[in-house]
Write a protein that holds these residues in place. Structure first.
Motif, PDB file in Angstrom:
ATOM      1  N   GLY A  45       0.806  -1.215   0.000  1.00  0.00           N
ATOM      2  CA  GLY A  45       0.000   0.000   0.000  1.00  0.00           C
ATOM      3  C   GLY A  45       0.841   1.267   0.000  1.00  0.00           C
ATOM      4  N   ASP A  46       2.149   1.122  -0.137  1.00  0.00           N
ATOM      5  CA  ASP A  46       3.080   2.256  -0.117  1.00  0.00           C
ATOM      6  C   ASP A  46       3.079   2.933  -1.490  1.00  0.00           C
ATOM      7  OD1 ASP A  46       5.290   3.979  -0.184  1.00  0.00           O
ATOM      8  OD2 ASP A  46       6.545   2.615   0.989  1.00  0.00           O
ATOM      9  N   LYS A  47       2.447   4.105  -1.558  1.00  0.00           N
ATOM     10  CA  LYS A  47       2.309   4.788  -2.836  1.00  0.00           C
ATOM     11  C   LYS A  47       3.658   5.145  -3.450  1.00  0.00           C
ATOM     12  CE  LYS A  47      -1.067   7.634  -3.658  1.00  0.00           C
ATOM     13  NZ  LYS A  47      -2.089   8.690  -3.564  1.00  0.00           N
ATOM     14  N   SER A  48       4.670   5.424  -2.637  1.00  0.00           N
ATOM     15  CA  SER A  48       5.975   5.771  -3.207  1.00  0.00           C
ATOM     16  C   SER A  48       6.612   4.564  -3.888  1.00  0.00           C
ATOM     17  CB  SER A  48       6.910   6.362  -2.147  1.00  0.00           C
ATOM     18  OG  SER A  48       7.211   5.432  -1.146  1.00  0.00           O
ATOM     19  N   GLN A  49       6.450   3.383  -3.316  1.00  0.00           N
ATOM     20  CA  GLN A  49       6.965   2.160  -3.963  1.00  0.00           C
ATOM     21  C   GLN A  49       6.207   1.886  -5.255  1.00  0.00           C
ATOM     22  OE1 GLN A  49       6.584  -1.163  -1.297  1.00  0.00           O
ATOM     23  NE2 GLN A  49       8.708  -0.998  -0.629  1.00  0.00           N
ATOM     24  N   ILE A  50       4.886   2.011  -5.194  1.00  0.00           N
ATOM     25  CA  ILE A  50       4.063   1.758  -6.372  1.00  0.00           C
ATOM     26  C   ILE A  50       4.417   2.754  -7.471  1.00  0.00           C
ATOM     27  CG2 ILE A  50       1.699   1.746  -7.269  1.00  0.00           C
ATOM     28  CD1 ILE A  50       0.858   0.802  -4.388  1.00  0.00           C
ATOM     29  N   ALA A  51       4.588   4.022  -7.108  1.00  0.00           N
ATOM     30  CA  ALA A  51       4.951   5.053  -8.081  1.00  0.00           C
ATOM     31  C   ALA A  51       6.300   4.738  -8.712  1.00  0.00           C
ATOM     32  CB  ALA A  51       4.980   6.418  -7.410  1.00  0.00           C
ATOM     33  N   SER A  52       7.240   4.309  -7.905  1.00  0.00           N
ATOM     34  CA  SER A  52       8.573   3.992  -8.415  1.00  0.00           C
ATOM     35  C   SER A  52       8.523   2.850  -9.426  1.00  0.00           C
ATOM     36  CB  SER A  52       9.491   3.628  -7.249  1.00  0.00           C
ATOM     37  OG  SER A  52      10.753   3.236  -7.706  1.00  0.00           O
ATOM     38  N   ILE A  53       7.765   1.824  -9.121  1.00  0.00           N
ATOM     39  CA  ILE A  53       7.688   0.657 -10.008  1.00  0.00           C
ATOM     40  C   ILE A  53       6.888   0.959 -11.273  1.00  0.00           C
ATOM     41  CG2 ILE A  53       6.677  -1.660 -10.215  1.00  0.00           C
ATOM     42  CD1 ILE A  53       7.656  -2.205  -7.396  1.00  0.00           C
ATOM     43  N   THR A  54       5.812   1.732 -11.136  1.00  0.00           N
ATOM     44  CA  THR A  54       4.953   1.984 -12.296  1.00  0.00           C
ATOM     45  C   THR A  54       5.446   3.123 -13.170  1.00  0.00           C
ATOM     46  OG1 THR A  54       3.515   3.484 -11.057  1.00  0.00           O
ATOM     47  CG2 THR A  54       2.872   1.145 -11.136  1.00  0.00           C
ATOM     48  N   GLY A  55       6.271   3.992 -12.609  1.00  0.00           N
ATOM     49  CA  GLY A  55       6.720   5.154 -13.367  1.00  0.00           C
ATOM     50  C   GLY A  55       5.689   6.273 -13.388  1.00  0.00           C
ATOM     51  N   VAL A  56       4.688   6.170 -12.533  1.00  0.00           N
ATOM     52  CA  VAL A  56       3.656   7.193 -12.420  1.00  0.00           C
ATOM     53  C   VAL A  56       3.964   8.018 -11.174  1.00  0.00           C
ATOM     54  CG1 VAL A  56       1.186   7.566 -12.032  1.00  0.00           C
ATOM     55  CG2 VAL A  56       1.949   5.717 -13.525  1.00  0.00           C
ATOM     56  N   GLU A  57       3.806   9.345 -11.291  1.00  0.00           N
ATOM     57  CA  GLU A  57       4.069  10.187 -10.135  1.00  0.00           C
ATOM     58  C   GLU A  57       3.125   9.829  -8.991  1.00  0.00           C
ATOM     59  OE1 GLU A  57       4.612  14.336 -10.575  1.00  0.00           O
ATOM     60  OE2 GLU A  57       5.386  14.116 -12.623  1.00  0.00           O
ATOM     61  N   GLU A  58       3.666   9.849  -7.795  1.00  0.00           N
ATOM     62  CA  GLU A  58       2.892   9.451  -6.616  1.00  0.00           C
ATOM     63  C   GLU A  58       1.590  10.248  -6.500  1.00  0.00           C
ATOM     64  OE1 GLU A  58       3.477   9.166  -1.788  1.00  0.00           O
ATOM     65  OE2 GLU A  58       5.250   9.310  -3.052  1.00  0.00           O
ATOM     66  N   ALA A  59       1.637  11.532  -6.784  1.00  0.00           N
ATOM     67  CA  ALA A  59       0.448  12.379  -6.670  1.00  0.00           C
ATOM     68  C   ALA A  59      -0.644  11.979  -7.657  1.00  0.00           C
ATOM     69  CB  ALA A  59       0.829  13.840  -6.886  1.00  0.00           C
ATOM     70  N   ALA A  60      -0.266  11.318  -8.747  1.00  0.00           N
ATOM     71  CA  ALA A  60      -1.235  10.917  -9.765  1.00  0.00           C
ATOM     72  C   ALA A  60      -1.898   9.581  -9.450  1.00  0.00           C
ATOM     73  CB  ALA A  60      -0.554  10.842 -11.127  1.00  0.00           C
ATOM     74  N   LEU A  61      -1.373   8.863  -8.467  1.00  0.00           N
ATOM     75  CA  LEU A  61      -1.944   7.565  -8.106  1.00  0.00           C
ATOM     76  C   LEU A  61      -3.163   7.751  -7.225  1.00  0.00           C
ATOM     77  CD1 LEU A  61       1.287   5.567  -7.214  1.00  0.00           C
ATOM     78  CD2 LEU A  61      -0.184   5.198  -9.203  1.00  0.00           C
ATOM     79  N   PRO A  62      -4.184   6.935  -7.427  1.00  0.00           N
ATOM     80  CA  PRO A  62      -5.334   6.985  -6.518  1.00  0.00           C
ATOM     81  C   PRO A  62      -4.949   6.371  -5.177  1.00  0.00           C
ATOM     82  CG  PRO A  62      -5.590   5.181  -8.057  1.00  0.00           C
ATOM     83  CD  PRO A  62      -4.344   5.938  -8.466  1.00  0.00           C
ATOM     84  N   ALA A  63      -5.780   6.575  -4.196  1.00  0.00           N
ATOM     85  CA  ALA A  63      -5.563   5.934  -2.900  1.00  0.00           C
ATOM     86  C   ALA A  63      -5.566   4.423  -3.108  1.00  0.00           C
ATOM     87  CB  ALA A  63      -6.654   6.330  -1.919  1.00  0.00           C
ATOM     88  N   THR A  64      -4.672   3.735  -2.454  1.00  0.00           N
ATOM     89  CA  THR A  64      -4.626   2.285  -2.578  1.00  0.00           C
ATOM     90  C   THR A  64      -5.457   1.657  -1.488  1.00  0.00           C
ATOM     91  OG1 THR A  64      -2.615   2.192  -1.286  1.00  0.00           O
ATOM     92  CG2 THR A  64      -2.357   2.229  -3.666  1.00  0.00           C
ATOM     93  N   GLN A  65      -6.141   0.615  -1.868  1.00  0.00           N
ATOM     94  CA  GLN A  65      -6.926  -0.151  -0.905  1.00  0.00           C
ATOM     95  C   GLN A  65      -6.387  -1.570  -0.952  1.00  0.00           C
ATOM     96  OE1 GLN A  65     -11.057  -0.499  -1.851  1.00  0.00           O
ATOM     97  NE2 GLN A  65     -11.562  -1.383   0.112  1.00  0.00           N
ATOM     98  N   VAL A  66      -5.815  -2.001   0.136  1.00  0.00           N
ATOM     99  CA  VAL A  66      -5.185  -3.306   0.171  1.00  0.00           C
ATOM    100  C   VAL A  66      -6.092  -4.279   0.888  1.00  0.00           C
ATOM    101  CG1 VAL A  66      -3.181  -4.592   0.969  1.00  0.00           C
ATOM    102  CG2 VAL A  66      -2.904  -2.262   0.161  1.00  0.00           C
ATOM    103  N   ASN A  67      -6.330  -5.396   0.245  1.00  0.00           N
ATOM    104  CA  ASN A  67      -7.172  -6.455   0.800  1.00  0.00           C
ATOM    105  C   ASN A  67      -6.294  -7.690   0.912  1.00  0.00           C
ATOM    106  OD1 ASN A  67      -9.102  -8.262   1.538  1.00  0.00           O
ATOM    107  ND2 ASN A  67     -10.163  -8.293  -0.424  1.00  0.00           N
ATOM    108  N   VAL A  68      -5.738  -7.904   2.071  1.00  0.00           N
ATOM    109  CA  VAL A  68      -4.825  -9.024   2.273  1.00  0.00           C
ATOM    110  C   VAL A  68      -5.497 -10.031   3.193  1.00  0.00           C
ATOM    111  CG1 VAL A  68      -2.575  -9.736   3.121  1.00  0.00           C
ATOM    112  CG2 VAL A  68      -2.832  -7.527   2.002  1.00  0.00           C
ATOM    113  N   SER A  69      -5.566 -11.251   2.742  1.00  0.00           N
ATOM    114  CA  SER A  69      -6.132 -12.321   3.548  1.00  0.00           C
ATOM    115  C   SER A  69      -5.070 -13.374   3.790  1.00  0.00           C
ATOM    116  CB  SER A  69      -7.305 -12.978   2.808  1.00  0.00           C
ATOM    117  OG  SER A  69      -8.318 -12.020   2.569  1.00  0.00           O
ATOM    118  N   THR A  70      -5.160 -14.032   4.890  1.00  0.00           N
ATOM    119  CA  THR A  70      -4.246 -15.133   5.185  1.00  0.00           C
ATOM    120  C   THR A  70      -4.919 -16.436   4.785  1.00  0.00           C
ATOM    121  OG1 THR A  70      -3.372 -13.900   7.060  1.00  0.00           O
ATOM    122  CG2 THR A  70      -2.919 -16.260   6.989  1.00  0.00           C
ATOM    123  N   TYR A  71      -4.205 -17.234   4.016  1.00  0.00           N
ATOM    124  CA  TYR A  71      -4.752 -18.508   3.557  1.00  0.00           C
ATOM    125  C   TYR A  71      -3.979 -19.635   4.171  1.00  0.00           C
ATOM    126  CZ  TYR A  71      -7.318 -15.767   0.228  1.00  0.00           C
ATOM    127  OH  TYR A  71      -8.174 -14.873  -0.346  1.00  0.00           O
TER     128      TYR A  71
END
Length: 71
Positions: A45-71
């Protein structure tokens, strides 16, 4: 090879992709072809990591919603 940005666009545009992700996030990302680093960035859910990997500026990314379940 699909990228994290492709995956994010897929989640935005495809209800079936969103449902698959909601049911099994890691499985859906693996099936899509995302690398372990891309998966970890998205699941963090770290927007700076996501921005770095995608090449999209952090400010342009929408809020991330993380749905993590343990299996």
């Amino acid at each position: 090879m699909p990228t994290l940005l492709d995956y994010l666009n897929s989640l935005d545009q495809d209800a079936a992709a969103r449902e698959a992700h909601n049911q099994d996030p890691v499985g859906a990302m693996t099936n899509f072809g995302l690398s372990a680093d891309e998966q970890a960035a998205f699941l963090s859910g770290d927007k700076s990591q996501i921005a770095s990997i995608t090449g999209v500026e952090e400010a342009a990314l929408p809020a991330t919603q993380v749905n993590v379940s343990t299996y």
